[in-house]
Each structure stands twice: as structure tokens, then as C-alpha cells.
Design a protein around this motif. Structure first.
Motif, PDB file in Angstrom:
ATOM      1  N   UNK A   1       0.834  -1.203   0.000  1.00  0.00           N
ATOM      2  CA  UNK A   1       0.000   0.000   0.000  1.00  0.00           C
ATOM      3  C   UNK A   1       0.870   1.254   0.000  1.00  0.00           C
ATOM      4  N   UNK A   2       1.940   1.241   0.805  1.00  0.00           N
ATOM      5  CA  UNK A   2       2.847   2.381   0.837  1.00  0.00           C
ATOM      6  C   UNK A   2       3.484   2.639  -0.512  1.00  0.00           C
ATOM      7  N   UNK A   3       3.861   1.579  -1.210  1.00  0.00           N
ATOM      8  CA  UNK A   3       4.461   1.747  -2.536  1.00  0.00           C
ATOM      9  C   UNK A   3       3.432   2.252  -3.543  1.00  0.00           C
ATOM     10  N   UNK A   4       2.179   1.811  -3.389  1.00  0.00           N
ATOM     11  CA  UNK A   4       1.114   2.307  -4.266  1.00  0.00           C
ATOM     12  C   UNK A   4       0.900   3.798  -4.046  1.00  0.00           C
ATOM     13  N   UNK A   5       0.948   4.244  -2.793  1.00  0.00           N
ATOM     14  CA  UNK A   5       0.846   5.670  -2.491  1.00  0.00           C
ATOM     15  C   UNK A   5       2.006   6.431  -3.132  1.00  0.00           C
ATOM     16  N   UNK A   6       3.202   5.854  -3.075  1.00  0.00           N
ATOM     17  CA  UNK A   6       4.382   6.496  -3.674  1.00  0.00           C
ATOM     18  C   UNK A   6       4.205   6.666  -5.179  1.00  0.00           C
ATOM     19  N   UNK A   7       3.677   5.655  -5.841  1.00  0.00           N
ATOM     20  CA  UNK A   7       3.451   5.739  -7.285  1.00  0.00           C
ATOM     21  C   UNK A   7       2.470   6.862  -7.608  1.00  0.00           C
ATOM     22  N   UNK A   8       1.364   6.900  -6.862  1.00  0.00           N
ATOM     23  CA  UNK A   8       0.382   7.965  -7.086  1.00  0.00           C
ATOM     24  C   UNK A   8       0.948   9.341  -6.825  1.00  0.00           C
ATOM     25  N   UNK A   9       1.796   9.450  -5.803  1.00  0.00           N
ATOM     26  CA  UNK A   9       2.391  10.742  -5.480  1.00  0.00           C
ATOM     27  C   UNK A   9       3.367  11.198  -6.561  1.00  0.00           C
ATOM     28  N   UNK A  10       4.147  10.284  -7.087  1.00  0.00           N
ATOM     29  CA  UNK A  10       5.074  10.645  -8.168  1.00  0.00           C
ATOM     30  C   UNK A  10       4.319  11.083  -9.421  1.00  0.00           C
ATOM     31  N   UNK A  11       3.252  10.360  -9.750  1.00  0.00           N
ATOM     32  CA  UNK A  11       2.439  10.746 -10.910  1.00  0.00           C
ATOM     33  C   UNK A  11       1.830  12.125 -10.691  1.00  0.00           C
ATOM     34  N   UNK A  12       1.353  12.380  -9.451  1.00  0.00           N
ATOM     35  CA  UNK A  12       0.788  13.690  -9.139  1.00  0.00           C
ATOM     36  C   UNK A  12       1.812  14.804  -9.269  1.00  0.00           C
ATOM     37  N   UNK A  13       3.039  14.552  -8.805  1.00  0.00           N
ATOM     38  CA  UNK A  13       4.095  15.557  -8.919  1.00  0.00           C
ATOM     39  C   UNK A  13       4.437  15.866 -10.360  1.00  0.00           C
ATOM     40  N   UNK A  14       4.538  14.826 -11.189  1.00  0.00           N
ATOM     41  CA  UNK A  14       4.831  15.033 -12.611  1.00  0.00           C
ATOM     42  C   UNK A  14       3.687  15.777 -13.296  1.00  0.00           C
TER      43      UNK A  14
END
Length: 236
Positions: free
Chosen positions: A171-184
Motif C-alpha cells: 500500500x505504501x508503494x502504491x501511495x508512492x506511485x500515485x504521489x510521483x504521478x501527481x508531482x509530474x
């Protein structure tokens, strides 16, 4: 009652419900609640979920073509259904982002800056909450305090990734993926808006230059006409 009128009426109440959910969820995660306090926070969280559920079905009922509205709003359905799972509760906050985006409009002037700053702060804060919620009690977790979670969120959204804190749960890694996509995505918004503003300025400069040139040509033509008339009078 039309669907458009319903959207106008419920836009800010839904934003308020999402904000109330954020307060309750932040309180639950940061304070690591238990007992009666946990029951209160969970009650608020589920009541806000009920608000979004009612809104979804009302929109479906008011839609002129319900089947078309249904399959063109599957993301809205996901926002309602998936947050029943604890790790995906933060999908409700998409409502706040959508209102910020509509408020920002297409203009570059301070509104886009407000949108980007607001969306960025919201993404960092909510991602930190989600990561802490998922990681805090996991074996070997690095993200076990809110301060570490916020630092990790800033690293991730900027795609710097120092690697001092990394999620160990799925779940933490899934949050990280979403956060990186949001930043980009936010970086893309800023870049596109800046490019659009530059193009508008260049186009306006060209228009002003052409207008000035036309004015000079008209003035010169008037002077030539006056000289011709003067020469004709003298020759006569």
C-alpha cells in the motif's frame, strides 16, 4: 431539478464533506487513535462516505441518459466504492482537487499558482497520512512518524528520492506511485501554462507591432497626400 443545477448546489458542500473527512482521517492517523476517539473519527469518515454515495446516485438519477452517464463516470463510481477499503479512502479528496481546478480556470495569473500550491500541499499532506497509516506498524518500516512521512512525501513528489525513507508495504508503494504521478502532472501543468502565457505575450506583441506599423503607414500616406495637394496648388 437538472444535473447541472445539482452540481452547482452540491459543489461546495461536497468539498466541505471531503475537508471534514480529511480532518477526521488526519486526527485518526496522526494521533493513532483507539477507543471512543477512534469510534468518533470512524463515524465522521463513514458519514462523509455516505454523502458521496448519495451524491453519486442523485447524479445518476438526474442524468438525461443514465446509461451513458454511468459508463462515462466510472471514475466517480470508483471514488464512491473504492474508499470502502481503508487504504483507498483518500480518493474522496479528489473532490477538493476538482473544485480547485475549476476555480483556477485556464488563466495564468495567480490562479494557477494557487491551484498548484494548494494541490501540491494537499497531495503531500494526504500522501504522508496514507503512508504513515500503511507503514507505521509494519515490520522494518522506516516511515513510523508523521514528520518522517511528510519528509518522504516531499522527496517523492519532487521525484528526488534520497532513499533515506522508503515504504516497505504494498500500500505504501502504491501511495508512492500515485504521489510521483501527481508531482509530474503538476509540473506539466506549470510548464504548459507558462508556455501558453509566453505564446500569448508574443502574439500580443506581434499584434501591437502590426497595429503600430499600420498607424505609421496611414500617417505617411496622409503626409504624401498633403504634399501632392500642395504641389498641385503650386502648379495650378
Amino acid at each position: 431539478m437538472t444535473l447541472e443545477r445539482w452540481h452547482r448546489i452540491t459543489e461546495w458542500p461536497l468539498t466541505g464533506a471531503a475537508a471534514l473527512f480529511l480532518v477526521a482521517y488526519a486526527w485518526e492517523v496522526i494521533a493513532d487513535l483507539s477507543g471512543p476517539s477512534l469510534i468518533v473519527a470512524e463515524t465522521v469518515i463513514w458519514l462523509t462516505w455516505g454523502v458521496f454515495l448519495v451524491d453519486y446516485f442523485v447524479c445518476l438519477w438526474l442524468a438525461p441518459n443514465r446509461w451513458r452517464w454511468f459508463y462515462t463516470h466510472l471514475f466517480d463510481l470508483a471514488i464512491v466504492v473504492l474508499p470502502m477499503l481503508r487504504p483507498l479512502r483518500l480518493l474522496r479528496l479528489v473532490t477538493i482537487l476538482s473544485v480547485l481546478q475549476r476555480t483556477a480556470g485556464a488563466a495564468f495569473r495567480g490562479r494557477v499558482v494557487v491551484y498548484v500550491v494548494g494541490a501540491g500541499a494537499l497531495l503531500v499532506f494526504t500522501a504522508a497520512l496514507a503512508a504513515l497509516d500503511a507503514e507505521r506498524h509494519a515490520p522494518g518500516a522506516h516511515i513510523n512518524t508523521f514528520a518522517r512521512a511528510v519528509w518522504w512525501a516531499f522527496e517523492t513528489i519532487s521525484t528526488v528520492g534520497y532513499g533515506d525513507f522508503t515504504p516497505v508495504t504494498e500500500v505504501g508503494r502504491l501511495v508512492a506511485v500515485g504521489l510521483m504521478i501527481g508531482g509530474i502532472a503538476m509540473l506539466g501543468i506549470v510548464t504548459a501554462t507558462l508556455a501558453s502565457w509566453i505564446v500569448e505575450r508574443v502574439a500580443q506583441t506581434e499584434i501591437d507591432t502590426r497595429a503600430a506599423t499600420r498607424g505609421q503607414i496611414k500617417a505617411l500616406s496622409a503626409q504624401v497626400s498633403e504634399l501632392r495637394e500642395l504641389l498641385e496648388r503650386k502648379s495650378a
